[in-house]
Design an enzyme around this catalytic site. Structure first.
Site, mmCIF file in Angstrom:
data_model
loop_
_atom_site.group_PDB
_atom_site.id
_atom_site.type_symbol
_atom_site.label_atom_id
_atom_site.label_comp_id
_atom_site.label_asym_id
_atom_site.label_seq_id
_atom_site.Cartn_x
_atom_site.Cartn_y
_atom_site.Cartn_z
ATOM 1 N N LYS A 195 -7.031 -3.510 -62.360
ATOM 2 C CA LYS A 195 -6.215 -3.075 -63.114
ATOM 3 C C LYS A 195 -6.683 -3.744 -64.511
ATOM 4 O O LYS A 195 -6.360 -4.764 -65.019
ATOM 5 C CB LYS A 195 -4.722 -3.205 -63.423
ATOM 6 C CG LYS A 195 -3.954 -2.149 -64.039
ATOM 7 C CD LYS A 195 -2.841 -2.725 -64.419
ATOM 8 C CE LYS A 195 -2.659 -3.800 -65.616
ATOM 9 N NZ LYS A 195 -3.355 -3.031 -67.135
ATOM 10 N N GLY A 248 -4.038 -13.504 -67.648
ATOM 11 C CA GLY A 248 -3.218 -13.118 -68.684
ATOM 12 C C GLY A 248 -2.281 -14.066 -69.250
ATOM 13 O O GLY A 248 -2.565 -15.525 -69.147
ATOM 14 N N SER A 249 -1.213 -13.818 -69.839
ATOM 15 C CA SER A 249 -0.142 -14.948 -70.459
ATOM 16 C C SER A 249 0.595 -15.482 -69.408
ATOM 17 O O SER A 249 0.804 -14.983 -68.134
ATOM 18 C CB SER A 249 0.696 -13.900 -71.367
ATOM 19 O OG SER A 249 1.431 -13.177 -70.655
ATOM 20 N N THR A 250 1.130 -16.671 -69.682
ATOM 21 C CA THR A 250 1.690 -17.512 -68.764
ATOM 22 C C THR A 250 3.084 -16.550 -68.420
ATOM 23 O O THR A 250 3.713 -16.625 -67.317
ATOM 24 C CB THR A 250 2.198 -18.672 -69.256
ATOM 25 O OG1 THR A 250 0.923 -19.698 -69.470
ATOM 26 C CG2 THR A 250 3.234 -19.808 -68.635
ATOM 27 N N GLY A 253 2.319 -14.092 -66.150
ATOM 28 C CA GLY A 253 1.846 -14.656 -64.803
ATOM 29 C C GLY A 253 2.833 -15.274 -63.855
ATOM 30 O O GLY A 253 3.102 -14.851 -62.567
ATOM 31 N N GLU A 270 -4.788 -17.333 -63.783
ATOM 32 C CA GLU A 270 -5.358 -18.021 -64.914
ATOM 33 C C GLU A 270 -4.711 -17.554 -66.254
ATOM 34 O O GLU A 270 -4.727 -16.313 -66.660
ATOM 35 C CB GLU A 270 -6.895 -17.252 -65.263
ATOM 36 C CG GLU A 270 -7.748 -17.584 -63.880
ATOM 37 C CD GLU A 270 -8.109 -18.990 -63.606
ATOM 38 O OE1 GLU A 270 -7.870 -19.797 -64.621
ATOM 39 O OE2 GLU A 270 -8.912 -19.148 -62.598
ATOM 40 N N CYS A 304 -8.820 -18.035 -74.090
ATOM 41 C CA CYS A 304 -7.808 -18.780 -73.421
ATOM 42 C C CYS A 304 -8.123 -20.433 -73.660
ATOM 43 O O CYS A 304 -7.235 -21.015 -73.738
ATOM 44 C CB CYS A 304 -7.732 -18.362 -71.863
ATOM 45 S SG CYS A 304 -9.232 -18.564 -71.031
ATOM 46 N N GLU A 401 0.880 -21.148 -77.859
ATOM 47 C CA GLU A 401 -0.524 -20.611 -77.849
ATOM 48 C C GLU A 401 -0.382 -19.296 -78.998
ATOM 49 O O GLU A 401 0.469 -18.457 -78.883
ATOM 50 C CB GLU A 401 -0.781 -19.818 -76.505
ATOM 51 C CG GLU A 401 -2.066 -19.490 -76.623
ATOM 52 C CD GLU A 401 -2.539 -18.700 -75.140
ATOM 53 O OE1 GLU A 401 -1.601 -17.990 -74.562
ATOM 54 O OE2 GLU A 401 -3.689 -18.817 -74.673
HETATM 55 P P1 NAD Z 1 -0.694 -10.186 -70.851
HETATM 56 O O1 NAD Z 1 -0.073 -11.315 -70.066
HETATM 57 O O2 NAD Z 1 0.238 -9.671 -71.861
HETATM 58 O O3 NAD Z 1 -1.372 -9.012 -70.036
HETATM 59 C C1 NAD Z 1 -2.275 -9.457 -68.997
HETATM 60 C C2 NAD Z 1 -2.512 -8.184 -67.996
HETATM 61 O O4 NAD Z 1 -1.281 -8.070 -67.517
HETATM 62 C C3 NAD Z 1 -2.796 -6.882 -68.953
HETATM 63 O O5 NAD Z 1 -3.592 -6.054 -67.825
HETATM 64 C C4 NAD Z 1 -1.426 -6.235 -68.820
HETATM 65 O O6 NAD Z 1 -1.322 -4.848 -68.674
HETATM 66 C C5 NAD Z 1 -0.825 -6.618 -67.392
HETATM 67 N N1 NAD Z 1 0.876 -6.964 -67.339
HETATM 68 C C6 NAD Z 1 1.380 -6.958 -68.276
HETATM 69 N N2 NAD Z 1 2.700 -6.900 -68.022
HETATM 70 C C7 NAD Z 1 2.647 -6.956 -66.525
HETATM 71 C C8 NAD Z 1 3.820 -6.905 -65.392
HETATM 72 N N3 NAD Z 1 4.993 -6.935 -65.663
HETATM 73 N N4 NAD Z 1 3.234 -6.912 -64.317
HETATM 74 C C9 NAD Z 1 1.823 -6.599 -63.684
HETATM 75 N N5 NAD Z 1 1.056 -6.786 -64.733
HETATM 76 C C10 NAD Z 1 1.409 -6.800 -66.070
HETATM 77 O O7 NAD Z 1 -1.782 -10.855 -71.917
HETATM 78 P P2 NAD Z 1 -3.010 -10.603 -72.895
HETATM 79 O O8 NAD Z 1 -2.238 -10.360 -74.227
HETATM 80 O O9 NAD Z 1 -3.735 -9.288 -72.278
HETATM 81 O O10 NAD Z 1 -4.063 -11.557 -72.862
HETATM 82 C C11 NAD Z 1 -4.020 -12.844 -73.646
HETATM 83 C C12 NAD Z 1 -3.302 -14.017 -72.720
HETATM 84 O O11 NAD Z 1 -4.267 -14.233 -71.704
HETATM 85 C C13 NAD Z 1 -3.358 -15.209 -73.369
HETATM 86 O O12 NAD Z 1 -2.139 -15.887 -73.008
HETATM 87 C C14 NAD Z 1 -4.625 -15.893 -72.872
HETATM 88 O O13 NAD Z 1 -4.642 -17.353 -72.862
HETATM 89 C C15 NAD Z 1 -4.795 -15.568 -71.357
HETATM 90 N N6 NAD Z 1 -6.059 -15.585 -70.978
HETATM 91 C C16 NAD Z 1 -6.283 -16.508 -69.778
HETATM 92 C C17 NAD Z 1 -7.468 -16.637 -69.508
HETATM 93 C C18 NAD Z 1 -7.642 -17.848 -68.214
HETATM 94 O O14 NAD Z 1 -8.927 -17.887 -67.720
HETATM 95 N N7 NAD Z 1 -6.915 -18.661 -68.146
HETATM 96 C C19 NAD Z 1 -8.586 -15.989 -69.690
HETATM 97 C C20 NAD Z 1 -8.308 -15.044 -70.817
HETATM 98 C C21 NAD Z 1 -7.038 -14.748 -71.349
#
Ligand code: NAD
Length: 498
Positions: A195, A248-250, A253, A270, A304, A401
């Site tokens: 996704k 994605g975000s904590t 996650g 991650e 990140c 963050e």
């Molecule tokens: P986000 O958590 O908002 O979204 C990430 C993904 O999760 C998107 O594809 C989104 O559609 C999906 N998502 C959102 N809600 C969901 C749910 N309820 N169920 C399943 N999937 C869902 O994050 P973002 O704004 O896209 O990215 C920024 C964040 O990602 C920052 O916190 C950044 O630090 C983190 N990040 C971490 C790494 C790493 O390797 N640790 C790398 C890149 C980004």
């Protein structure tokens, strides 16, 4: 005032991808979303729509997972494929990325607000390298012979794909994260449902088509952009998805881990970071400032592992703030396709408002906010490089963050104190130390609680080096041999010889 120019028009393949009818990629073919739902794709450098993407819903996720499940059948082409043949396909995917490197870079600029040179040298390069690295693994995944204490019994372990792997990724590295997630899963033999972020779906959809041309059987790699609460949640709760790999975000996650627990799924997370970066007075100051500025301002701070909490020894604090501002002022801000630009926009209006909000609240709380650089005219989502001094460890801008080009600078007096303060964070993704002393380096790398620690440098990754977080930056690892464990089951086989 700096001026920038666009060298040439869009590559024909990029123009045709932008003009394509909205689609998902399921079971080896482009498909409309069953709900016909779509979403505009916005160029962050102009704020205008450049394409339209399909948005998967739960029924599309069902179709994608069904196509993936078919490839778990022992009689399927995918399961019968030899490890070397699987490796050759991964290698061809890596080469296909190289063959279209400039065009992928262009697409990443338009979709995600990157800068062309960095997109080519980092996003595209490391996506290709990751497929090439994992291409060597299928033929090296092996079990063991187990020395059990039962006469006449032979025990061996075998390693098998865990099942369908569901992947959900952030918008900040659309193509790169395809490599990080898809390559180890495919090397381990797992069919994939990916996704892509709803904000940046274009490169993953293209890559899926190239992977199909490289020889992946239909249904082994499905790409389904869509909203998190619909497509993402449907993938997380699908009973036939046995492994979830999330970047994605904590906050999200955490929800995914909770929901995955109902079906006892394997999960790799991650997540976010607020990485501490520490400059000691014996460091090469110019290198430390250049490296720290590069780390936080690259991709406008939307990485990140960005070194967003900068601890500077009190004796050199003011000098470092001044040098950081000179580095920031030297950046040319603009659209990432324009020549000479080295600092692009944030990904969206929403992200722009979020970052602006953090900085305004920091100023209201009494912090000293310094900004540099000249924003280009027009409608892009630009935010200037920002250095915030005069802060305390408890302030919001120091703890949370921000995910923008914003660094907070904090003075420190000694090594034990700074290690304690650096570790006093919810996160633990990366940390950095700049010093001329081997003793300081050793003491600090032992003390710092982070998945990656950089010494006298910042920000490199490599497909062979595991990447992931401590604490609320997540668990499990992408990249390196460790990442394969997340996609493999171990089966013990007992043979009784009588
Ligand atoms: P986000 O958590 O908002 O979204 C990430 C993904 O999760 C998107 O594809 C989104 O559609 C999906 N998502 C959102 N809600 C969901 C749910 N309820 N169920 C399943 N999937 C869902 O994050 P973002 O704004 O896209 O990215 C920024 C964040 O990602 C920052 O916190 C950044 O630090 C983190 N990040 C971490 C790494 C790493 O390797 N640790 C790398 C890149 C980004």
């Amino acid at each position: 005032m700096s001026t920038t120019t666009r060298a040439h028009g869009l590559a024909p393949v990029v123009a045709s991808r932008l003009a394509a009818a909205p689609h998902l990629f399921i079971d080896g073919e482009r498909r409309e979303a069953l709900s016909s739902r779509t979403q505009p794709v916005i160029d962050p450098g102009t704020g205008t729509q450049i394409a339209t993407t399909a948005c998967a819903g739960p029924a599309d996720i069902d179709a994608a997972v069904a196509a993936a499940v078919r490839n778990l059948d022992p009689a399927s082409e995918w399961r019968r494929m030899t490890p070397l043949e699987r490796g050759r396909i991964l290698s061809r995917i890596g080469e296909a990325i190289y063959a279209h490197a400039d065009q992928f870079a262009e697409l990443e600029v338009l979709d995600g607000g990157k800068v062309r040179g960095a997109a080519r040298a980092i996003d595209v390069e490391f996506a290709a390298r990751t497929f090439l690295y994992f291409a060597g693994w299928p033929s090296k995944i092996q079990g063991t012979t187990v020395p059990v204490s039962h006469p006449g019994i032979h025990v061996r372990t075998e390693r098998e794909p865990v099942g369908v792997a569901g992947m959900i990724t952030a918008w900040n590295f659309p193509l790169l994260l395809c490599g990080w997630k898809m390559a180890p899963a495919l090397a381990a033999g797992c069919p994939v449902v990916f996704k892509a972020s709803e904000e940046t779906p274009l490169s993953a959809l293209w890559l899926a088509e190239l992977a199909s041309e490289a020889g992946l059987p239909d249904g082994v790699l499905n790409v389904v952009p869509g909203h998190g609460a619909e497509a993402g949640a449907a993938l997380v709760s699908h009973p036939d998805v046995r492994k979830l790999s999330f970047t994605g975000s904590t906050a999200v996650g955490r929800q995914i881990a909770r929901s995955a627990a109902d079906l006892v799924k394997r999960v790799t997370l991650e997540l976010g970071g607020k990485s501490a970066n520490i400059i000691f007075p014996d460091a090469d100051l110019d290198a430390a400032v250049a490296g720290s500025a590069g780390g936080i301002f690259w991709h406008s701070g939307q990485t990140c592992s960005a070194p967003s909490r900068l601890f500077v020894h009190r004796d050199i604090h003011d000098e470092v703030v001044e040098k950081l501002l000179s580095e920031a002022a030297a950046l040319t801000i603009g659209h990432g396709l324009d020549e000479g630009v080295d600092f692009g926009p944030l990904v969206s209006q929403r992200q722009l408002e979020r970052v602006r909000g953090y900085v305004e609240r920091a100023a209201a709380d009494g912090a000293k906010v310094h900004q540099a650089g000249e924003l280009p005219p027009g409608g892009g989502f630009f935010f200037p490089p920002t250095v915030i001094a005069g802060v305390t460890d408890e302030m919001e801008c120091v703890r949370e963050e921000i995910f923008g080009p914003v660094v907070v600078v904090l003075p420190f007096d000694d090594a034990d104190e700074v290690a304690r303060r650096a570790n006093a964070s919810d996160y633990g993704l990366a940390a950095g130390v700049w010093t001329g002393s081997v003793a300081t380096e050793h003491a600090m790398t032992r003390a710092l609680r982070a998945g990656t620690v950089y010494v006298n440098g910042w920000g490199l990754t490599d497909p062979a080096a595991p990447f992931g977080g401590f604490a609320q930056s997540g668990y499990g690892r992408d990249l390196g041999p460790d990442s394969l464990d997340g996609y493999l089951e171990t089966k013990s086989v007992w043979t009784f010889h009588g």
